[in-house]
Design an enzyme around this catalytic site. Structure first.
Site, PDB file in Angstrom:
ATOM      1  CE1 TYR A   9      34.230  45.073  45.220  1.00 21.55           C
ATOM      2  CE2 TYR A   9      33.416  47.321  45.247  1.00 21.55           C
ATOM      3  CZ  TYR A   9      34.176  46.335  44.656  1.00 21.55           C
ATOM      4  OH  TYR A   9      34.891  46.606  43.513  1.00 21.55           O
ATOM      5  CD  GLU A  17      27.019  46.911  40.054  1.00 20.55           C
ATOM      6  OE1 GLU A  17      26.307  46.632  39.055  1.00 20.55           O
ATOM      7  OE2 GLU A  17      26.986  46.272  41.110  1.00 20.55           O
ATOM      8  CB  SER A  37      25.735  36.984  36.638  1.00 25.90           C
ATOM      9  OG  SER A  37      25.406  37.425  37.941  1.00 25.90           O
ATOM     10  CB  SER A  38      25.622  42.292  38.098  1.00 29.84           C
ATOM     11  OG  SER A  38      25.412  41.481  39.175  1.00 29.84           O
ATOM     12  CG  HIS A  49      39.054  43.295  46.508  1.00 27.03           C
ATOM     13  ND1 HIS A  49      37.893  44.030  46.424  1.00 27.03           N
ATOM     14  CD2 HIS A  49      38.693  42.048  46.874  1.00 27.03           C
ATOM     15  CE1 HIS A  49      36.871  43.258  46.743  1.00 27.03           C
ATOM     16  NE2 HIS A  49      37.325  42.047  47.008  1.00 27.03           N
ATOM     17  CG  ASP A 104      38.468  46.589  39.965  1.00 27.49           C
ATOM     18  OD1 ASP A 104      38.473  46.565  41.220  1.00 27.49           O
ATOM     19  OD2 ASP A 104      37.453  46.276  39.290  1.00 27.49           O
ATOM     20  CG  ASP A 146      33.412  42.396  37.560  1.00 22.67           C
ATOM     21  OD1 ASP A 146      34.609  42.050  37.576  1.00 22.67           O
ATOM     22  OD2 ASP A 146      32.673  42.311  38.559  1.00 22.67           O
ATOM     23  N   GLY A 157      30.249  34.857  41.770  1.00 20.42           N
ATOM     24  CA  GLY A 157      31.530  35.515  41.519  1.00 20.42           C
ATOM     25  C   GLY A 157      31.966  35.490  40.068  1.00 20.42           C
ATOM     26  CG  LEU A 158      31.441  32.614  37.574  1.00 24.11           C
ATOM     27  CD1 LEU A 158      30.706  31.407  36.999  1.00 24.11           C
ATOM     28  CD2 LEU A 158      32.929  32.529  37.221  1.00 24.11           C
TER      29      LEU A 158
END
Ligand code: GLA
Length: 303
Positions: A188, A128, A100-101, A23, A25, A140, A97-98
């Site tokens: 978020y 996004e 994927s999106s 948190h 970035d 990400d 939390g990896l």
């Protein structure tokens, strides 16, 4: 993916873990992500109309929105791809939390456009933000598009400068908590707005986490993994008390894992409110129940 038809293009993009710098970035801080072996691959065959399919994504249209968002933004920015068939495969578990999106977005954009990696990252972050409606930072998408195997990507999200830092010999494990969520279902955006207020608790987390990252880079550079692990232990307390994105179940996991022999550091990783725990351990240490992320030679596993 079997035989590839003429005119077909294939692109693939990895998920990520983040060693430190959670948190920060979206506030222009530096992050320390590393690409993982789990990937999303997209096969694109131009045709008459868009036909999008994936055997590996959860039913429902949440993942589809990420695909459509990228295509819409390419169309709006003047690099409109010809419609066609997109066949999507992924080995990245969703909602844990990896990232994927982000991998899905980068793989789609890579398959249907000729944008260079950094431009892919910027386009996908914008998709996004604008098309999915999550005001995420750049970590990400930038990791998925630009990270180098076996290296930590030290990315300054303020200046967009980055360099690759070799990871000293160690083990990295990810332990999913089983509490799944997608970013759009979490606070978020709300917490990010708080972090922009100078005297808030969220801003205090950002300030202390930025200091930990600066120290962490020096420790990694010096090969001091034990010191780096101590910084990892300080991060979840700040995420729990100041950023308020942890959960008791995850705090308990960190505590349990910290007591395992050979473990140097553990912390809640990713956006929070679910997800999982990243563990740094001595090289050669085998931990039960987690996903091992590195091979014996320190590189991430290729599939
Ligand atoms: C998500 C977002 C990132 C970052 C992390 C938290 O993964 O996509 O931009 O903010 O949460 O560090």
């Amino acid at each position: 993916m079997g035989d590839v038809a003429e005119g077909t293009r294939v692109a693939s993009a990895p998920g990520r873990v983040n060693l430190l710098g959670e948190h920060v970035d979206h506030q222009g801080g530096t992050v320390l992500p590393i690409a993982i072996h789990m990937r999303t691959t997209v096969e694109y065959t131009p045709g008459d109309a868009w036909q999008i399919s994936s055997e590996d994504h959860e039913p429902g249209d949440a993942w589809m929105r990420h695909v459509e968002g990228v295509i819409e933004l390419l169309e709006e920015t003047g690099t409109a791809p010809a419609p066609g068939r997109l066949q999507i495969r992924s080995t990245i578990p969703e909602r844990v939390g990896l990232a994927s999106s982000a991998a899905l977005q980068v793989a789609v954009a890579g398959a249907v456009s000729d944008l260079p990696p950094w431009d892919l990252a910027l386009l996908c972050q914008r998709a996004e933000n604008e098309k999915v409606g999550v005001p995420c930072g750049l970590m990400d998408q930038a990791t998925s598009a630009c990270a180098i195997q076996g290296n930590v990507m030290a990315l300054d999200c303020g200046s967009s400068a980055f360099f690759h830092l070799p990871l000293p010999a160690c083990e990295l494990y990810f332990f999913p908590s089983g509490i799944e969520r997608s970013l759009s279902e979490t606070p978020y955006a709300e917490r990010l707005a708080e972090a922009a207020q100078p005297d808030s608790a969220a801003a205090r987390h950002v300030a202390t986490e930025r200091l930990r990252v600066a120290e962490g880079i020096a420790l990694l550079d010096a090969g001091d993994l034990a010191g780096f692990g101590q910084l990892m232990y300080a991060s979840p307390a700040s995420l729990r008390d100041d950023y308020r994105c942890s959960r008791p179940e995850i705090d308990n996991m960190v505590e349990g894992l910290a007591a395992v022999s050979g473990v140097l550091g553990a912390r809640m990783m990713g956006a929070g409110w679910g997800g999982g725990v990243l563990v740094l351990a001595d090289a050669g240490e085998q931990l039960d129940g987690g996903i091992r992320l590195l091979t014996d030679d320190g590189l991430y596993r290729l599939e």
